[in-house]
Design a protein around this motif. Structure first.
Motif, PDB file in Angstrom:
ATOM      1  N   ARG A   1      -8.178   2.193   1.643  1.00 47.01           N
ATOM      2  CA  ARG A   1      -7.466   0.919   1.577  1.00 47.01           C
ATOM      3  C   ARG A   1      -7.067   0.450   2.976  1.00 47.01           C
ATOM      4  O   ARG A   1      -7.116  -0.748   3.270  1.00 47.01           O
TER       5      ARG A   1
ATOM      6  N   LEU B   1      -5.933  11.321  -3.320  1.00 47.52           N
ATOM      7  CA  LEU B   1      -5.074  10.130  -3.193  1.00 47.52           C
ATOM      8  C   LEU B   1      -4.986   9.682  -1.745  1.00 47.52           C
ATOM      9  O   LEU B   1      -5.003   8.478  -1.457  1.00 47.52           O
ATOM     10  N   ASN B   2      -4.879  10.628  -0.835  1.00 48.64           N
ATOM     11  CA  ASN B   2      -4.823  10.290   0.580  1.00 48.64           C
ATOM     12  C   ASN B   2      -6.106   9.596   1.030  1.00 48.64           C
ATOM     13  O   ASN B   2      -6.067   8.654   1.823  1.00 48.64           O
TER      14      ASN B   2
ATOM     15  N   TYR C   1       1.150   7.643  11.772  1.00 47.76           N
ATOM     16  CA  TYR C   1       1.876   8.118  10.600  1.00 47.76           C
ATOM     17  C   TYR C   1       3.380   8.108  10.838  1.00 47.76           C
ATOM     18  O   TYR C   1       4.159   7.937   9.906  1.00 47.76           O
TER      19      TYR C   1
ATOM     20  N   ALA D   1       0.833  -1.204   0.000  1.00 49.61           N
ATOM     21  CA  ALA D   1       0.000   0.000   0.000  1.00 49.61           C
ATOM     22  C   ALA D   1       0.868   1.255   0.000  1.00 49.61           C
ATOM     23  O   ALA D   1       0.548   2.247  -0.675  1.00 49.61           O
ATOM     24  N   TYR D   2       1.966   1.231   0.743  1.00 52.10           N
ATOM     25  CA  TYR D   2       2.897   2.357   0.745  1.00 52.10           C
ATOM     26  C   TYR D   2       3.470   2.597  -0.648  1.00 52.10           C
ATOM     27  O   TYR D   2       3.513   3.733  -1.129  1.00 52.10           O
TER      28      TYR D   2
ATOM     29  N   ASN E   1       1.935   6.852  -6.851  1.00 52.33           N
ATOM     30  CA  ASN E   1       0.876   7.698  -7.409  1.00 52.33           C
ATOM     31  C   ASN E   1       1.005   9.147  -6.951  1.00 52.33           C
ATOM     32  O   ASN E   1       0.747  10.080  -7.731  1.00 52.33           O
ATOM     33  N   TYR E   2       1.394   9.335  -5.709  1.00 54.78           N
ATOM     34  CA  TYR E   2       1.568  10.692  -5.189  1.00 54.78           C
ATOM     35  C   TYR E   2       2.688  11.414  -5.938  1.00 54.78           C
ATOM     36  O   TYR E   2       2.529  12.577  -6.349  1.00 54.78           O
TER      37      TYR E   2
ATOM     38  N   GLN F   1      -8.007   7.746  -0.877  1.00 48.64           N
ATOM     39  CA  GLN F   1      -7.935   6.385  -1.420  1.00 48.64           C
ATOM     40  C   GLN F   1      -7.073   5.503  -0.522  1.00 48.64           C
ATOM     41  O   GLN F   1      -7.399   4.334  -0.275  1.00 48.64           O
ATOM     42  N   PHE F   2      -5.982   6.073  -0.043  1.00 49.31           N
ATOM     43  CA  PHE F   2      -5.101   5.333   0.870  1.00 49.31           C
ATOM     44  C   PHE F   2      -5.837   4.994   2.158  1.00 49.31           C
ATOM     45  O   PHE F   2      -5.745   3.863   2.667  1.00 49.31           O
TER      46      PHE F   2
ATOM     47  N   LYS G   1       2.382   1.754  -3.619  1.00 42.39           N
ATOM     48  CA  LYS G   1       1.384   2.264  -4.569  1.00 42.39           C
ATOM     49  C   LYS G   1       1.031   3.715  -4.257  1.00 42.39           C
ATOM     50  O   LYS G   1       0.907   4.543  -5.164  1.00 42.39           O
ATOM     51  N   TYR G   2       0.867   4.026  -2.987  1.00 42.76           N
ATOM     52  CA  TYR G   2       0.484   5.384  -2.603  1.00 42.76           C
ATOM     53  C   TYR G   2       1.582   6.386  -2.965  1.00 42.76           C
ATOM     54  O   TYR G   2       1.320   7.425  -3.585  1.00 42.76           O
TER      55      TYR G   2
END
Length: 307
Positions: free
Chosen positions: A255, A248-249, A303, A58-59, A65-66, A251-252, A61-62
């Motif tokens: 997920r 995007l955040n 975080y 997940a990291y 994309n970011y 979407q993260f 991909k995030y």
């Protein structure tokens, strides 16, 4: 806490083996022989690896994309002077002592100075020179994020549940433990010739005393607690304001919530014996659940490190 003045010496001895590449979860697992060639764990039920690799993915991909919101291609990464200056500073100042140790070992093995320096840089950091592309930058960011969030959560927020009971994890051994075959040792005889409460009392003379146990319990409870203002991965990052980045955040976050439910279902599946095993003999593995309320919860991935 018990090594006292030797703590720094122990840390220094271990630090020379530090490698940035091994801070990335897949690399670390592979170095221990945990992963198959396809990158999946060969153990059917290894909760830290299973849940952790999903968080790692997940990291990746995030961050990929970011980054693509602001870097239109690899050339933009290469030509970003502030980014490349930061990476140069990281490698030449942050852990230059580790690189020097590796370089000196290579030179003693017969490498010339320049070759040793290049090989040491690659061994410690994974590649030579500046950041070459978006994918490599995403990997760097994922490694930093994993270290300060997922990995820290996995080793930190279960401390109280696992070690508050002194009999489970004694913080010290107060007496030399007798050798099992030294039957003439009075300490050995005192252990094996007693029984019931008397033997238990003898065993306790080897383990932490009351004051030490209380200190460790208090400390690990503090370390295992989530702060009231802590933000976990299932919550919006208030530092992000750009609309595309906010999307995007979100979407993260979505997920993370779906991933948590997946982890919960794994803990309910009887075939995952390390997680279930009748519930009376094993703890559910909750340390990588993204969400948590404040306090000691044995779950939640912030975080970043909050100590």
């Amino acid at each position: 806490f018990t090594p006292g003045p030797y703590a720094i010496r122990l840390s220094a001895a271990a630090y020379k083996f530090w490698r940035f590449t091994h801070q990335a979860l897949p690399t670390e697992l592979a170095s221990r022989g945990i992963l198959k060639e396809d990158g999946t764990p060969w153990l059917d039920d290894y909760p830290y690896a299973q849940d952790g690799l999903e968080l790692w993915d997940a990291y990746i991909k995030y961050f990929t994309n970011y980054l693509k919101l602001y870097y239109k291609g690899d050339a933009d990464v290469v030509e970003d002077p502030e980014l490349q200056a930061w990476w140069t500073e990281v490698k030449t100042q942050a852990h230059v002592d580790v690189m020097n140790v590796v370089k000196e070992d290579l030179m003693r093995a017969g490498k010339d100075k320049d070759t040793a320096a290049k090989e040491a840089e690659k061994e410690v950091w994974g590649f030579n020179g500046g950041i070459p592309n978006v994918d490599k930058l995403a990997w760097i960011l994922a490694t930093l994020a994993w270290t300060a969030s997922g990995h820290h959560a996995a080793v930190n927020f279960g401390q109280y549940d696992y070690s508050a009971l002194m009999l489970n994890v004694s913080s010290m051994v107060r007496r030399p433990i007798p050798k099992p075959d030294d039957k003439n040792d009075p300490a050995y005889k005192a252990l094996v010739e007693k029984s019931s409460d008397a033997q238990e009392a003898e065993i306790l003379t080897y383990l932490s005393d009351f004051t030490s146990t209380l200190k460790v319990m208090t400390t690990v409870k503090l370390l295992s607690s989530h702060a009231d203002d802590e933000h976990t991965l299932d919550e919006p990052n208030a530092m992000i304001t750009d609309k595309a980045a906010v999307a995007l955040n979100q979407q993260f976050i979505n997920r993370m919530k779906a991933m948590e439910m997946k982890f919960i279902n794994r803990n309910r599946d009887p075939k995952n014996w390390t997680r279930v095993k009748g519930k009376t003999e094993a703890l559910e593995y909750t340390l990588l659940y993204p969400s948590s309320k404040p306090g000691v919860t044995m779950r939640g991935v912030p975080y970043s490190v909050s100590i």
